[in-house]
Design a protein around this motif. Sequence first.
Motif, PDB file in Angstrom:
ATOM      1  N   UNK A  21       0.828  -1.212   0.000  1.00 10.36           N
ATOM      2  CA  UNK A  21       0.000   0.000   0.000  1.00 10.36           C
ATOM      3  C   UNK A  21       0.863   1.263   0.000  1.00 10.36           C
ATOM      4  N   UNK A  22       2.049   1.177   0.587  1.00 14.82           N
ATOM      5  CA  UNK A  22       2.970   2.319   0.603  1.00 14.82           C
ATOM      6  C   UNK A  22       3.450   2.670  -0.805  1.00 14.82           C
ATOM      7  N   UNK A  23       3.665   1.640  -1.648  1.00 14.80           N
ATOM      8  CA  UNK A  23       4.200   1.856  -2.990  1.00 14.80           C
ATOM      9  C   UNK A  23       3.116   1.956  -4.070  1.00 14.80           C
ATOM     10  N   UNK A  24       2.070   1.165  -3.946  1.00 13.21           N
ATOM     11  CA  UNK A  24       1.062   1.060  -5.009  1.00 13.21           C
ATOM     12  C   UNK A  24       0.143   2.274  -5.019  1.00 13.21           C
ATOM     13  N   UNK A  25      -0.281   2.637  -6.221  1.00 10.15           N
ATOM     14  CA  UNK A  25      -1.180   3.779  -6.378  1.00 10.15           C
ATOM     15  C   UNK A  25      -2.513   3.500  -5.700  1.00 10.15           C
TER      16      UNK A  25
END
Length: 342
Positions: free
Chosen positions: A70-74
């Motif tokens: 969730x930190x990286x994904x849009x």
Amino acid sequence: METKILKPDQIDEAAKLIRAGELVAFPTETVYGLGADATNESAVKQVYQAKGRPSDNPLIVHVADIATVEHFADTLSAEAHKLMDAFWPGSLTMIFKLKPNVLSPAVTGGLSTAAFRFPNNQTTLNLIKTSGKPMVGPSANTSGKPSPTTAQHVYHDLKGKIAAILDDGPTEVGVESTVLDMSTDQPAILRPGAVTKDQIEAVIGKPVMDELHHVGVDEVPKAPGMKYKHYAPNAQVYIVDPDDSWKDVNQWVKDNQSSDPIGVMAFDKDLKSVDWANNIEKISLGTDVQDASHNLFNELRAFDDQPEYKTIFVQGVAPVGLGEAYMNRLNKSAGQMHFKQL
């Protein structure tokens, strides 16, 4: 460089190496991966150098929790969360669109997407948690060769090129994870694996495409294994399809009267049904496709250690369920060559 062999109770040492930007091979339930801090561009670039891997072949990011994704994904759709609940930790890799500038192009191949996996191996999950770093993790082998299913395979290929190998024994599945593209309107399988199309469709309640696109010379693949030759031993592999006769294979060997030894990798029942020629070395793939998938890379590597073998005949299966993943790897090992073509 000395390559250390570490055991699961030496996680602290392995984690220290990852934080320092070093390369550490790690176990998963599928194959061994070559780990580096996914947020350290210099460390990631060393992965390509150690493997001899083309730089436009993107890497899978291994995580120990969904919060990291969730930190990286849009965005993560409801379907993505359903799949995570069903198959993570496990042998499913999913590709998501990224937030801007969160991962180096060395990880993504310059794409706006990245692949993520939550492996089902407690030793590696401990490593990720202890290091505090998500890890890139392509297979820990020389690029193009059969994937490693033991720490010894990794050491054979990468000794002196990486800092350490975290040895947790042989892997369970034996073929790499399923790669599912979730960055498009309709999910698409880019690489088949132990998690099948039917299983995915049952969870999300909608059709999933089987991606048959062949990546062009100037095109960056979205997932590993789509563009370059993979899983190939030094010898030429020929696939013996389910409707082929192993007795015909044996007769072909006798008729050609080659002085070189010939390798045969087949199910137990087929090995027992033929009075084999003297120069054939037989290796069992077990009794079914699950056994064959587990054993394929290990046995191809066994022949690779014996350079006198120039030809290997390998059991083919119907491309259904796990058989699809097995045949995907075997076709690439063989360069699409079948016994029928001889």
